[in-house]
Design a protein around this motif. Sequence first.
Motif, mmCIF file in Angstrom:
data_model
loop_
_atom_site.group_PDB
_atom_site.id
_atom_site.type_symbol
_atom_site.label_atom_id
_atom_site.label_comp_id
_atom_site.label_asym_id
_atom_site.label_seq_id
_atom_site.Cartn_x
_atom_site.Cartn_y
_atom_site.Cartn_z
ATOM 1 N N PHE A 67 42.759 18.611 24.628
ATOM 2 C CA PHE A 67 43.052 17.721 23.712
ATOM 3 C C PHE A 67 43.833 16.791 23.895
ATOM 4 C CE2 PHE A 67 42.071 21.968 21.718
ATOM 5 C CZ PHE A 67 40.961 21.196 21.512
ATOM 6 N N THR A 68 44.803 16.693 24.980
ATOM 7 C CA THR A 68 45.505 15.151 25.253
ATOM 8 C C THR A 68 44.765 14.298 25.603
ATOM 9 O OG1 THR A 68 47.471 16.780 25.572
ATOM 10 C CG2 THR A 68 47.938 14.244 26.987
ATOM 11 N N MET A 69 43.775 14.888 26.670
ATOM 12 C CA MET A 69 42.496 13.582 27.172
ATOM 13 C C MET A 69 41.758 12.944 26.089
ATOM 14 S SD MET A 69 41.701 14.743 30.818
ATOM 15 C CE MET A 69 40.974 16.267 30.209
ATOM 16 N N LYS A 70 41.396 14.184 25.239
ATOM 17 C CA LYS A 70 40.322 13.972 24.658
ATOM 18 C C LYS A 70 40.935 12.487 23.559
ATOM 19 C CE LYS A 70 35.826 15.993 23.766
ATOM 20 N NZ LYS A 70 35.354 15.088 23.822
ATOM 21 N N LYS A 71 42.505 12.321 22.905
ATOM 22 C CA LYS A 71 42.241 12.005 21.864
ATOM 23 C C LYS A 71 42.087 10.558 22.485
ATOM 24 C CE LYS A 71 47.173 10.806 21.135
ATOM 25 N NZ LYS A 71 47.845 11.548 21.311
ATOM 26 N N ASP A 72 41.898 10.099 23.879
ATOM 27 C CA ASP A 72 42.053 8.378 23.954
ATOM 28 C C ASP A 72 40.620 8.410 25.002
ATOM 29 O OD1 ASP A 72 44.593 7.407 23.792
ATOM 30 O OD2 ASP A 72 45.538 9.444 24.733
ATOM 31 N N ASN A 73 39.905 8.979 24.860
ATOM 32 C CA ASN A 73 38.870 9.784 25.572
ATOM 33 C C ASN A 73 38.110 10.746 25.445
ATOM 34 O OD1 ASN A 73 36.852 9.566 27.983
ATOM 35 N ND2 ASN A 73 38.737 8.905 29.576
ATOM 36 N N PRO A 74 36.575 9.901 25.038
ATOM 37 C CA PRO A 74 35.817 10.692 24.374
ATOM 38 C C PRO A 74 35.147 11.569 25.359
ATOM 39 C CG PRO A 74 34.960 8.447 24.137
ATOM 40 C CD PRO A 74 36.156 8.640 24.502
ATOM 41 N N VAL A 75 34.831 10.975 26.691
ATOM 42 C CA VAL A 75 34.270 11.480 27.813
ATOM 43 C C VAL A 75 34.760 12.265 28.743
ATOM 44 C CG1 VAL A 75 31.655 11.217 26.928
ATOM 45 C CG2 VAL A 75 33.273 9.070 27.847
ATOM 46 N N PRO A 76 35.825 12.847 28.894
ATOM 47 C CA PRO A 76 36.966 12.755 30.311
ATOM 48 C C PRO A 76 36.198 13.523 31.654
ATOM 49 C CG PRO A 76 37.500 14.977 28.558
ATOM 50 C CD PRO A 76 36.177 13.767 28.306
ATOM 51 N N GLY A 77 34.928 14.315 31.371
ATOM 52 C CA GLY A 77 33.838 14.930 31.738
ATOM 53 C C GLY A 77 33.453 13.675 32.934
ATOM 54 N N ILE A 78 32.921 13.165 32.074
ATOM 55 C CA ILE A 78 32.127 11.780 32.979
ATOM 56 C C ILE A 78 33.390 11.015 33.209
ATOM 57 C CG2 ILE A 78 30.478 10.486 32.427
ATOM 58 C CD1 ILE A 78 29.895 11.752 29.694
ATOM 59 N N THR A 79 34.185 10.708 33.009
ATOM 60 C CA THR A 79 34.699 9.516 33.409
ATOM 61 C C THR A 79 35.983 10.221 34.767
ATOM 62 O OG1 THR A 79 37.047 10.185 32.092
ATOM 63 C CG2 THR A 79 35.478 8.029 31.528
ATOM 64 N N GLY A 80 36.319 11.226 35.182
ATOM 65 C CA GLY A 80 37.040 12.464 35.548
ATOM 66 C C GLY A 80 35.600 11.869 37.376
ATOM 67 N N ARG A 81 34.816 11.764 36.442
ATOM 68 C CA ARG A 81 34.302 11.696 38.047
ATOM 69 C C ARG A 81 33.472 10.209 38.531
ATOM 70 N NH1 ARG A 81 32.034 16.781 35.755
ATOM 71 N NH2 ARG A 81 32.264 18.327 36.995
ATOM 72 N N VAL A 82 33.467 9.227 37.499
ATOM 73 C CA VAL A 82 32.429 8.217 37.477
ATOM 74 C C VAL A 82 34.448 6.779 37.458
ATOM 75 C CG1 VAL A 82 30.294 8.469 37.956
ATOM 76 C CG2 VAL A 82 31.920 7.834 35.581
ATOM 77 N N CYS A 83 34.758 6.807 36.703
ATOM 78 C CA CYS A 83 35.721 6.176 36.789
ATOM 79 C C CYS A 83 36.113 6.020 38.208
ATOM 80 C CB CYS A 83 36.911 6.520 36.338
ATOM 81 S SG CYS A 83 37.518 6.205 34.570
ATOM 82 N N PRO A 84 36.292 4.504 38.389
ATOM 83 C CA PRO A 84 37.580 3.961 40.124
ATOM 84 C C PRO A 84 38.208 3.904 40.243
ATOM 85 C CG PRO A 84 36.143 1.848 38.340
ATOM 86 C CD PRO A 84 36.208 2.789 38.017
ATOM 87 N N GLN A 85 39.223 5.248 39.665
ATOM 88 C CA GLN A 85 40.222 5.478 40.424
ATOM 89 C C GLN A 85 41.149 4.811 41.343
ATOM 90 O OE1 GLN A 85 38.319 8.440 40.129
ATOM 91 N NE2 GLN A 85 38.305 9.089 37.915
ATOM 92 N N GLU A 86 40.611 4.942 42.275
ATOM 93 C CA GLU A 86 41.657 3.775 43.605
ATOM 94 C C GLU A 86 41.446 2.060 43.304
ATOM 95 O OE1 GLU A 86 38.787 4.789 43.413
ATOM 96 O OE2 GLU A 86 37.047 2.933 44.095
ATOM 97 N N SER A 87 41.099 1.777 41.682
ATOM 98 C CA SER A 87 41.412 0.724 41.345
ATOM 99 C C SER A 87 42.403 0.704 40.475
ATOM 100 C CB SER A 87 40.615 -0.090 41.400
ATOM 101 O OG SER A 87 39.646 -0.118 41.005
ATOM 102 N N GLN A 88 42.387 1.472 39.339
ATOM 103 C CA GLN A 88 42.925 2.164 38.316
ATOM 104 C C GLN A 88 43.532 2.781 38.306
ATOM 105 O OE1 GLN A 88 39.505 3.117 35.725
ATOM 106 N NE2 GLN A 88 39.018 1.684 35.687
ATOM 107 N N CYS A 89 44.223 3.859 37.999
ATOM 108 C CA CYS A 89 45.111 4.930 37.706
ATOM 109 C C CYS A 89 45.766 5.455 39.273
ATOM 110 C CB CYS A 89 44.693 6.332 37.047
ATOM 111 S SG CYS A 89 43.341 6.963 37.147
ATOM 112 N N GLU A 90 44.731 5.447 39.874
ATOM 113 C CA GLU A 90 45.624 6.168 41.465
ATOM 114 C C GLU A 90 46.041 5.377 41.879
ATOM 115 O OE1 GLU A 90 41.834 9.165 43.271
ATOM 116 O OE2 GLU A 90 42.037 9.616 40.668
ATOM 117 N N GLY A 91 45.217 4.210 41.793
ATOM 118 C CA GLY A 91 45.555 2.961 42.543
ATOM 119 C C GLY A 91 47.517 2.635 42.235
#
Lengths: 452, 295
Positions: A67-91
């Motif tokens: 529910f924490t994720m869902k508050k800001d992101n309607p599709v975490p199952g998708i972004t968790g897989r296809v976001c370019p994390q290395e240039s965003q959060c993980e970066g």
Amino acid sequence: MREQPSEKRIQNFDSVPYGYTKEEVIQEARRCIQCEGGPCETHCPVSMNIKKMIREIVRGRFEEAFFTMKKDNPVPGITGRVCPQESQCEGVCPFHQTKNGINIGKLEAFVADWAMERGIKEEFHIKEKPQKIAVIGSGPAGISCAVDLRKWGYKVTLFEALHKAGGVLQYGIPEFRLPKKVVDYEVSYLSEVGVDVRLNTFVGQNITFEELRRDYDAVFIGTGAGAPLFLRIAGEELKGVYSANEFLIRVNLMKSYRFLEYDTPIVCGKRVGVIGAGNVAMDAARCARRLGAEEVHIIYRRTQKESPAREEEIQHALEEGVWLKELVSPKKAEGSSEGWLEELELYRMKLTEADQSGRPRPVKIEDSEFRMELNTLIEALGTTPNRLFLNRASELEVNQRQLIEVDENMKTNIEGIYAGGDAIRGNATVILALGDGRKAAQAIHEYLSEES
Amino acid sequence: MNHPIVKKKKLNHLNYLIRVKAPQVAERFQAGQFVIIRMHEKGERIPLTVAEVNKKEETITLVFQVVGKSTLELSSMKAGEALLNVVGPLGNPTKIKKIGRVICVGGGTGIACIYPIIKAMGRAGNEVTSVIGAQTASLLILEDEIKKASHQTFVATDDGSRGYHGFVTDILKRLIHESTAKEIGEVILIGPAPMMKVGAEVTRPYGIKTLASLNTIMVDGTGMCGGCRVFVNGEMSLTCIDGPEFDAHEVNFDEVIRRLDMFKEKEKLALENYKKKEKNHENRWKKGSHEGTAF
């Protein structure tokens, strides 16, 4: 993250990462030191509360994490897989410097899958409002805009030209990177909250933009950039030459990798060239390997360093035996008398001073032509907005690249009409489209609240 | 939304007609446009010709020829069953205006496609001469309907079993010879690509405006895949959103014809596989009823 070994995975279209176990996910989350200020959160295009999500995972409270994720992101199952994390959060994770950043994307995907398996969903009470909003396109931008507006009680109608909702998530990104089960689940949520999803309705063609303007109080345009670009070299009419869009639509949307069970065919030769080196090129190359191509070459005019693809995608492609041919550019394709592709002639290139994109500019080396034997050529040069829609919504202001112009609130030049995602950005990311949809929903909400 | 088949008719051993409930298409269809259907979850997106619409009944009439697995399966569907999706109308409508004399040439299943154009051209005050043809008399479709809608109709069959012994394009040539070029305002060609190619060459020397409606392979039909690309005056165009009608004198028909068989081998495989499965199914059914265990 454990993955399917490359020799095994080129035999199937199943997800490459296996996903975390409960123990693994907690162990990974425990590594987080909860940085002051949360750089991961400030670098998330939808400002997800990542630190809180991680804290909940550490405690094994996956439902709260969800529910924490869902508050800001309607599709975490998708972004968790296809976001370019290395240039965003993980970066920006302090551990990233030692190549050991917290694997935020995979945490996100775990929690989303955990909730999906248990059917855990956000429940909210909708206080119905009278205003009607049309959302054009059911890709990430349209999904996030539609969901937010519906939550506020608006009557939302979502128009999709294809027979399945999801846009690029459905037709573009392959199963092994984003399982369609995940997409279908997220999309089914739209109907559950009462969004009226109208499939097989091509706005501009089956229903006019004018009708939408007349019948709805506001319109959001999330039509993406779905039209393929071609090199415009000789030989593009040959059989065996595809746009990456066609190749991927056949494989992903029409499931031609299961041909005979599914009716749509695909012809993929033993020697395949893919022009371009972005994520779409990697997807096409990896699909070709799985369809039985023995040699797949990424044909790129710059070098791996300049490639716009995610590091992970390039690595996955290389592991799967895809070759990267750097500093080459196609000149023309030649075929047999029956019109089948046989050969590609290429120039060798060299890099010179940086161009507008900040990347070194490739230039042809004179008299450097050479030939490659190929029986399939896939052009992954990027895409552009669908000209049919724009021609029939001619009052909309667009820039030179045919991208719709919007202000800081995603509003177009026409009152009550908003736009976001690839329709305004060109080839961008899922997460930026989600952010746009969300921002536009907020602006539409304010616009309609003022009005009434 | 499902699209029930309200009527099905076998026109001959290759061609079928189905009337399908599709309110959205019925309301907006204009002559020259087409639809894409999908029979079921695993089905292809099949572009089909619309022969007629009935706005009041909210139905569209589709005519198709059995050429492969999907069309064979479609031909086995019965009234009462439903198509999973119908999207359309797709493509640009034919420009209908008063031109004077128009010659509409339809070959094979193309006759169904040109039928609404003939009617619309007639309604716009044109003198419509129709030339229709097929390989043989039994494959000729919609002859009565075309005759009723046209001022003059000529029929040709490749084997001479009905009408003129020869090709529709031979008749077109004769019609042009018999009139002055000025008299013929426009020629519209719809049929197999080789027929349209020849037709374009017939009218070219006379500079008669000639349109051809292309039936290229396509997937989405919305401008996304580029599979239906054709070269018109050397420029790449998409049949789905720029066509399906193009200036026949500017189309590179040789390329159009070559691209049509891109999936031939696969289509053959699918057809054989389907026939085998159908046969097994039939055999099981027979066996079961013999033993009295099927019910």
